[in-house]
Design an enzyme around this catalytic site. Sequence first.
Site, PDB file in Angstrom:
ATOM      1  N   ASN A 291      69.404  76.797 -23.123  1.00 59.93           N
ATOM      2  CA  ASN A 291      70.458  75.783 -23.056  1.00 59.93           C
ATOM      3  C   ASN A 291      71.583  76.073 -24.030  1.00 59.93           C
ATOM      4  O   ASN A 291      72.663  75.499 -23.924  1.00 59.93           O
ATOM      5  CB  ASN A 291      69.882  74.403 -23.365  1.00 59.93           C
ATOM      6  CG  ASN A 291      69.098  73.872 -22.196  1.00 59.93           C
ATOM      7  OD1 ASN A 291      69.651  73.722 -21.120  1.00 59.93           O
ATOM      8  ND2 ASN A 291      67.815  73.635 -22.389  1.00 59.93           N
TER       9      ASN A 291
ATOM     10  N   GLY B 287      58.036  72.859 -22.911  1.00 57.85           N
ATOM     11  CA  GLY B 287      59.445  73.174 -22.720  1.00 57.85           C
ATOM     12  C   GLY B 287      59.978  72.575 -21.434  1.00 57.85           C
ATOM     13  O   GLY B 287      61.110  72.810 -21.066  1.00 57.85           O
TER      14      GLY B 287
ATOM     15  N   LYS C 114      56.392  77.903 -26.621  1.00 61.14           N
ATOM     16  CA  LYS C 114      57.109  76.915 -25.834  1.00 61.14           C
ATOM     17  C   LYS C 114      56.908  77.305 -24.379  1.00 61.14           C
ATOM     18  O   LYS C 114      57.368  78.361 -23.938  1.00 61.14           O
ATOM     19  CB  LYS C 114      58.602  76.945 -26.167  1.00 61.14           C
ATOM     20  CG  LYS C 114      59.413  76.001 -25.283  1.00 61.14           C
ATOM     21  CD  LYS C 114      60.909  76.204 -25.405  1.00 61.14           C
ATOM     22  CE  LYS C 114      61.627  75.293 -24.415  1.00 61.14           C
ATOM     23  NZ  LYS C 114      63.043  75.615 -24.239  1.00 61.14           N
TER      24      LYS C 114
END
Lengths: 292, 292, 292, 292
Positions: free
Chosen positions: D40, D183, D158
């Site tokens: 992200n 995640g 994650k």
Amino acid sequence: LPPIPTPFHADESLALDSFRSNIERWNMTGVSGYVVLGSNGEFVHLSPAERKLVVEAARTAIPDDLHFIVGCTFNSTRESVKYVQEMAPLGVEAFLVNTPFYYRSEMTAERLAGHFTRLADASPVPILLYNIPQYTGVSMTAETVAELSQHPNIVGVKESSGQFSLVTNILRLVPESFTVLSGSASVFYPALALGARGGVLAVGSLAWRACLDLMTAVRANDHVRAGDLQLRLLPVAEAVTTRFGIAGLKAGLELLGFYGGPPRAPLKEADQSVRAKIKSTFQASGLFPELE
Amino acid sequence: LPPIPTPFHADESLALDSFRSNIERWNMTGVSGYVVLGSNGEFVHLSPAERKLVVEAARTAIPDDLHFIVGCTFNSTRESVKYVQEMAPLGVEAFLVNTPFYYRSEMTAERLAGHFTRLADASPVPILLYNIPQYTGVSMTAETVAELSQHPNIVGVKESSGQFSLVTNILRLVPESFTVLSGSASVFYPALALGARGGVLAVGSLAWRACLDLMTAVRANDHVRAGDLQLRLLPVAEAVTTRFGIAGLKAGLELLGFYGGPPRAPLKEADQSVRAKIKSTFQASGLFPELE
Amino acid sequence: LPPIPTPFHADESLALDSFRSNIERWNMTGVSGYVVLGSNGEFVHLSPAERKLVVEAARTAIPDDLHFIVGCTFNSTRESVKYVQEMAPLGVEAFLVNTPFYYRSEMTAERLAGHFTRLADASPVPILLYNIPQYTGVSMTAETVAELSQHPNIVGVKESSGQFSLVTNILRLVPESFTVLSGSASVFYPALALGARGGVLAVGSLAWRACLDLMTAVRANDHVRAGDLQLRLLPVAEAVTTRFGIAGLKAGLELLGFYGGPPRAPLKEADQSVRAKIKSTFQASGLFPELE
Amino acid sequence: LPPIPTPFHADESLALDSFRSNIERWNMTGVSGYVVLGSNGEFVHLSPAERKLVVEAARTAIPDDLHFIVGCTFNSTRESVKYVQEMAPLGVEAFLVNTPFYYRSEMTAERLAGHFTRLADASPVPILLYNIPQYTGVSMTAETVAELSQHPNIVGVKESSGQFSLVTNILRLVPESFTVLSGSASVFYPALALGARGGVLAVGSLAWRACLDLMTAVRANDHVRAGDLQLRLLPVAEAVTTRFGIAGLKAGLELLGFYGGPPRAPLKEADQSVRAKIKSTFQASGLFPELE
């Protein structure tokens, strides 16, 4: 060898008269035979009794000097064996046998080989292998096809994945007597150029002239003409397979004066917008002078 | 609600006596009912006549106070309708109806909705939707399930993808009266925690105690126990589904004294090495004290 | 146009001397030029500074009359623009620009077209499109390629998917001045037969003679020879791509007396067993008399 | 631990002031730390120099008592090692290291394990494994994670696939000291319920209150509240990930008064229609009273 569709009336019941009259028209086109009850023949949409009716009807309409291949798509070896033993006496020349596929993650090379071997042992007539991963999620390797090509009752393969490396490797590994047929128009020309014997193409029900001309051109070493035909065929073939499916194929037949009708639900008859796209694709190809 | 396997003799013929005696043993375990002729029941490996025999045998062996759900996996709506109308009078409580799938790229939300609606309109008994993309290559969206949940004769869904977001979205969008069943042991606990009514799990034929304890623990807000059971169940469930398939499930049943037998070809009976892995997985889970 | 590998020493540092001496050998083979820093050149394994060193070294070793194409694989348009503007002055003839791919589900036709258009606007030298979904998970459609072929600074495409229908549709839709290169040996012959200008093939670093002979055969309308070469090339090409990857390609170069060396980790140098398989594949092809 | 986006001005240049002011607002929300330069954070859209600027800016804005994790997404082990050695001295607490992925078919369990081991050996600070197959096309197995969890400098994972069976198997196989982070918001609640330590969720940048409440509810055994929050979170999380991507996340931030701005091309800023859908999704969730 067009894999011809099975026609239905508007209420989805079998339209056997139209089936026979369609075949009678194709008989005059120069095709070398038929595949009945393949994927385009909606094998998976029919009851066992209907399959028998379709084969009987086809048998009466197809002259003896044309090939008559019948599809066989089951998940269990046992059901496949029963089917070929029941159907063969109706005058079937050979069966085109799909890979089992429901339990796809278990369809190892060994199990697929076992399936085809047991079926070939039991079948009164020869079988051809059928590989169509876009429907089944299962693909045979060239090595499996080569291994099976040693069986005396397995006489060929229809490879429909459109993956040209697979067709090439099959041609490289099988004996010359083994019949390799392209089941995808997208590789028809190059498959012929490397030694495939012919094609079993949905588009062959419509553009038989172009398909036969392409075969002739390759044999005559006229690769300019063959390439040109391949470029023209591809969009027509895509319109009646990947783009609009069996409904597209049936709509295309209607354009040419054959009986089309609806596919069985959940498939849906082509609407006017789809028919218009099909017609313009046919016209743009230059392969249908009667539509221009 | 275990989706019980269909037993075969060594020659692959139906073993209906063993089928009934297996059910009689499960009747005493506390399961709330059965799914017959689902994916684990090898629906796709049976003839129409055999499916009828299996349903009749199950009906005689299953007490009236337990659920009796029967699977329905066809590619055409028409064949599905005929099937449910023929089978319902045999005492079927509801049908678990798979998505059509052979022409997978054409299975739009609209066509799937049309299929289930037409079938629900025609069925004498309620239907449950069945989503199992790992076998079919087709997945319904939560929105389609929600739309279909409005039909009075569609009473629930078995979601077997194991994709937890899909189960969550279904639970978020359907009315509370609509029965959501987890078809994948991998999300059994969290599906229950968010409101699923139960599970239709292959592993439930074997580890019914753990499955029932897990449901009880969630209802009793004992999430430590529920989480512990989920962690123990997963490797057992994977052994009899993704790792070793129906052959693994049948081998697991033999470990527990049930009749197992072979699946039908091209599936293959578990060999000694697979059986040893299954046994050690069962033992390591701590869920089978009788095996320790 | 071989997409040549970037050599490394045993410690994975750049081996520029070997890179130059490899090129000097290829200069004498008749190849029409080079692609440097493509997928086989491990673009994605190099630092920005190393990429510059590789381009500079290639420039000194490649004669001015051979093509000199440089790869460009970035996820952001901005980084791509900076790169082509920095590299072009080093004497790059054109860039082979990969699709962005990390956020693959967002790579719509419109965004891909926007990326290539902005880059072509900004680039001091022409660009070629590069489609290789087996690495990127992203594939351009023939329609997008056709749209981009109208841009004056986009002069061609390397299509590496091996999907022959895609190459065919591209050839059908682009102007004749637009250069279509096959990036997959599996469709090299048929792509040439339909009008592709040439190939950018890993196997071309090894079997340049066969590749050049195949092009000559097609131009001379000797399709028997072309087909035979295609059948021989495929297993060699698969050995140094899909089967054994860049490590296989580098091992193959060593067989022929070039510098090979290891790829960068996590890729791993070919071990003895892999090298033996590569050697026997090369020998079986009949394309390497020096190995027999 | 929100994986925060990297803000850009309208011309796509880094907006570091906005980055710092965003962080200062999050500092007051109760989040336990940050992941910078993750998927992200558009790691793959930045130059090496920009990555350094982002880490330095984050370091000045993040208080010492909050976690400060930095992403690392490279295809070669060598580049990864150089990166962590250059960045660690800037005050990085740990690196979140993605799987290499360009040559995806070669990313065997053994090679992935080799990559992470060599990197962990070389890194001055601990590393966390990062599994996100929807972007990379590569997935680690639970067995590989368990093997790597034995390394003293690999402290956690994650898991972002959203495949709950994978999270479950990881939790089942790793030591309790190993940090498992979800995640994917789609499995946040059940992952916590089975023992995950927390989440690294895009939606956490927006709905931090709900995420923290969910963690508190699970710890307090309030599973009714936890389940309710999970049902509300899912559509919000989907809006800013699978449905509208990073552009959706940035648009969501603007709704809440943060700086959003555009993602870098080829990604595109959310248009008005997308923003309206995002707003109504946020409102419908009941998690954003300030928007009602």
